[in-house]
Design a protein around this motif. Structure first.
Motif, mmCIF file in Angstrom:
data_model
loop_
_atom_site.group_PDB
_atom_site.id
_atom_site.type_symbol
_atom_site.label_atom_id
_atom_site.label_comp_id
_atom_site.label_asym_id
_atom_site.label_seq_id
_atom_site.Cartn_x
_atom_site.Cartn_y
_atom_site.Cartn_z
ATOM 1 N N ALA A 65 0.835 -1.207 0.000
ATOM 2 C CA ALA A 65 0.000 0.000 0.000
ATOM 3 C C ALA A 65 0.866 1.253 0.000
ATOM 4 O O ALA A 65 0.555 2.238 -0.685
ATOM 5 C CB ALA A 65 -0.925 -0.015 1.213
ATOM 6 N N PHE A 66 1.962 1.215 0.733
ATOM 7 C CA PHE A 66 2.889 2.343 0.724
ATOM 8 C C PHE A 66 3.441 2.562 -0.691
ATOM 9 O O PHE A 66 3.529 3.692 -1.178
ATOM 10 C CB PHE A 66 4.035 2.092 1.716
ATOM 11 C CG PHE A 66 5.113 3.117 1.653
ATOM 12 C CD1 PHE A 66 4.903 4.400 2.135
ATOM 13 C CD2 PHE A 66 6.349 2.812 1.107
ATOM 14 C CE1 PHE A 66 5.903 5.360 2.081
ATOM 15 C CE2 PHE A 66 7.353 3.755 1.040
ATOM 16 C CZ PHE A 66 7.128 5.027 1.525
ATOM 17 N N GLY A 67 3.786 1.478 -1.368
ATOM 18 C CA GLY A 67 4.272 1.588 -2.736
ATOM 19 C C GLY A 67 3.209 2.125 -3.680
ATOM 20 O O GLY A 67 3.513 2.923 -4.585
ATOM 21 N N CYS A 68 1.961 1.711 -3.462
ATOM 22 C CA CYS A 68 0.866 2.204 -4.306
ATOM 23 C C CYS A 68 0.635 3.698 -4.096
ATOM 24 O O CYS A 68 0.222 4.397 -5.022
ATOM 25 C CB CYS A 68 -0.419 1.439 -4.006
ATOM 26 S SG CYS A 68 -0.366 -0.268 -4.561
ATOM 27 N N LEU A 69 0.877 4.190 -2.917
ATOM 28 C CA LEU A 69 0.762 5.630 -2.659
ATOM 29 C C LEU A 69 1.973 6.393 -3.181
ATOM 30 O O LEU A 69 1.864 7.559 -3.574
ATOM 31 C CB LEU A 69 0.587 5.887 -1.161
ATOM 32 C CG LEU A 69 -0.723 5.406 -0.549
ATOM 33 C CD1 LEU A 69 -0.715 5.617 0.963
ATOM 34 C CD2 LEU A 69 -1.892 6.131 -1.179
ATOM 35 N N LEU A 70 3.092 5.736 -3.182
ATOM 36 C CA LEU A 70 4.316 6.388 -3.619
ATOM 37 C C LEU A 70 4.354 6.594 -5.134
ATOM 38 O O LEU A 70 4.931 7.573 -5.617
ATOM 39 C CB LEU A 70 5.517 5.550 -3.168
ATOM 40 C CG LEU A 70 6.886 6.204 -3.218
ATOM 41 C CD1 LEU A 70 6.900 7.435 -2.317
ATOM 42 C CD2 LEU A 70 7.942 5.216 -2.786
ATOM 43 N N VAL A 71 3.721 5.708 -5.904
ATOM 44 C CA VAL A 71 3.728 5.803 -7.371
ATOM 45 C C VAL A 71 3.114 7.116 -7.850
ATOM 46 O O VAL A 71 3.752 7.860 -8.616
ATOM 47 C CB VAL A 71 3.031 4.578 -8.005
ATOM 48 C CG1 VAL A 71 2.743 4.801 -9.476
ATOM 49 C CG2 VAL A 71 3.870 3.336 -7.810
ATOM 50 N N PRO A 72 1.883 7.465 -7.443
ATOM 51 C CA PRO A 72 1.333 8.729 -7.956
ATOM 52 C C PRO A 72 2.101 9.957 -7.466
ATOM 53 O O PRO A 72 2.224 10.941 -8.193
ATOM 54 C CB PRO A 72 -0.113 8.746 -7.467
ATOM 55 C CG PRO A 72 -0.220 7.717 -6.431
ATOM 56 C CD PRO A 72 0.891 6.743 -6.649
ATOM 57 N N VAL A 73 2.631 9.892 -6.258
ATOM 58 C CA VAL A 73 3.409 11.030 -5.751
ATOM 59 C C VAL A 73 4.646 11.229 -6.616
ATOM 60 O O VAL A 73 4.968 12.358 -7.011
ATOM 61 C CB VAL A 73 3.785 10.812 -4.266
ATOM 62 C CG1 VAL A 73 4.786 11.847 -3.793
ATOM 63 C CG2 VAL A 73 2.537 10.815 -3.401
ATOM 64 N N ALA A 74 5.330 10.148 -6.944
ATOM 65 C CA ALA A 74 6.532 10.260 -7.779
ATOM 66 C C ALA A 74 6.179 10.743 -9.179
ATOM 67 O O ALA A 74 6.904 11.555 -9.764
ATOM 68 C CB ALA A 74 7.244 8.910 -7.840
ATOM 69 N N LEU A 75 5.058 10.251 -9.718
ATOM 70 C CA LEU A 75 4.663 10.696 -11.054
ATOM 71 C C LEU A 75 4.272 12.163 -11.064
ATOM 72 O O LEU A 75 4.595 12.902 -12.011
ATOM 73 C CB LEU A 75 3.516 9.827 -11.577
ATOM 74 C CG LEU A 75 3.901 8.399 -11.961
ATOM 75 C CD1 LEU A 75 2.664 7.587 -12.310
ATOM 76 C CD2 LEU A 75 4.878 8.407 -13.115
ATOM 77 N N LEU A 76 3.568 12.614 -10.057
ATOM 78 C CA LEU A 76 3.215 14.031 -9.973
ATOM 79 C C LEU A 76 4.467 14.886 -9.791
ATOM 80 O O LEU A 76 4.561 15.983 -10.341
ATOM 81 C CB LEU A 76 2.220 14.270 -8.827
ATOM 82 C CG LEU A 76 0.805 13.748 -9.066
ATOM 83 C CD1 LEU A 76 -0.023 13.889 -7.795
ATOM 84 C CD2 LEU A 76 0.151 14.472 -10.232
ATOM 85 N N TRP A 77 5.418 14.409 -9.027
ATOM 86 C CA TRP A 77 6.663 15.137 -8.792
ATOM 87 C C TRP A 77 7.436 15.311 -10.105
ATOM 88 O O TRP A 77 8.060 16.348 -10.336
ATOM 89 C CB TRP A 77 7.507 14.381 -7.776
ATOM 90 C CG TRP A 77 8.779 15.065 -7.418
ATOM 91 C CD1 TRP A 77 9.989 14.902 -7.992
ATOM 92 C CD2 TRP A 77 8.952 16.020 -6.395
ATOM 93 N NE1 TRP A 77 10.917 15.688 -7.393
ATOM 94 C CE2 TRP A 77 10.307 16.405 -6.389
ATOM 95 C CE3 TRP A 77 8.093 16.601 -5.460
ATOM 96 C CZ2 TRP A 77 10.825 17.333 -5.507
ATOM 97 C CZ3 TRP A 77 8.620 17.517 -4.583
ATOM 98 C CH2 TRP A 77 9.957 17.876 -4.601
ATOM 99 N N CYS A 78 7.345 14.302 -10.958
ATOM 100 C CA CYS A 78 8.066 14.347 -12.237
ATOM 101 C C CYS A 78 7.301 15.091 -13.318
ATOM 102 O O CYS A 78 7.777 15.183 -14.451
ATOM 103 C CB CYS A 78 8.382 12.939 -12.711
ATOM 104 S SG CYS A 78 9.571 12.112 -11.663
ATOM 105 N N GLY A 79 6.101 15.576 -13.021
ATOM 106 C CA GLY A 79 5.365 16.394 -13.980
ATOM 107 C C GLY A 79 4.273 15.676 -14.732
ATOM 108 O O GLY A 79 3.750 16.201 -15.702
ATOM 109 N N SER A 80 3.898 14.494 -14.328
ATOM 110 C CA SER A 80 2.816 13.770 -14.991
ATOM 111 C C SER A 80 1.481 14.391 -14.603
ATOM 112 O O SER A 80 1.357 15.114 -13.611
ATOM 113 C CB SER A 80 2.853 12.307 -14.569
ATOM 114 O OG SER A 80 1.802 11.602 -15.181
ATOM 115 N N SER A 81 0.458 14.119 -15.396
ATOM 116 C CA SER A 81 -0.872 14.642 -15.079
ATOM 117 C C SER A 81 -1.461 13.872 -13.902
ATOM 118 O O SER A 81 -1.076 12.731 -13.612
ATOM 119 C CB SER A 81 -1.801 14.519 -16.287
ATOM 120 O OG SER A 81 -2.069 13.167 -16.554
ATOM 121 N N ALA A 82 -2.419 14.503 -13.242
ATOM 122 C CA ALA A 82 -3.063 13.856 -12.092
ATOM 123 C C ALA A 82 -3.819 12.609 -12.534
ATOM 124 O O ALA A 82 -3.798 11.580 -11.850
ATOM 125 C CB ALA A 82 -4.000 14.829 -11.391
#
Length: 110
Positions: A29-46
């Protein structure tokens, strides 16, 4: 004078055991939460970040169900030998009718 040290054996024996499935699921679950945070940090869309997190979250949920099921199956007491199934078409009786092989040894020779 006794100071702080290792816990006596009886204290270690009564300590609650950790649930290995729960630990794995929490890390997943921690990894599943970390994926969108990392993608948003890198400039991906929400929407892309949420979509990318949906896959690992689904896999985590399915794995949790399978691990819990395997724990339940492993916790069952062994049933020992299986009982033979009774054929409902057979009548109660003796000899070959009870499932013993009939080799003709009991028949009189003519």
């Amino acid at each position: 004078m006794s100071g702080p040290g290792p816990a006596p054996e009886r204290d270690r024996a009564t300590a609650p055991s950790r649930d290995p499935v729960g630990v794995v699921v929490r890390w997943a679950a921690f990894g599943c939460l970390l994926v969108p945070v990392a993608l948003l940090w890198c400039g991906s869309s929400a929407a892309g970040a949420v979509g990318a997190a949906a896959g690992p979250a689904t896999v985590t949920g399915v794995c949790r169900l399978l691990m819990r099921r395997s724990q339940r199956v492993a916790a069952r007491p062994p049933s020992g030998e299986r009982q033979p199934r009774r054929d409902p078409c057979r009548r109660a009786g003796t000899g070959a009718r009870e499932g013993r092989p009939h080799n003709g040894g009991d028949t009189p020779v003519g």
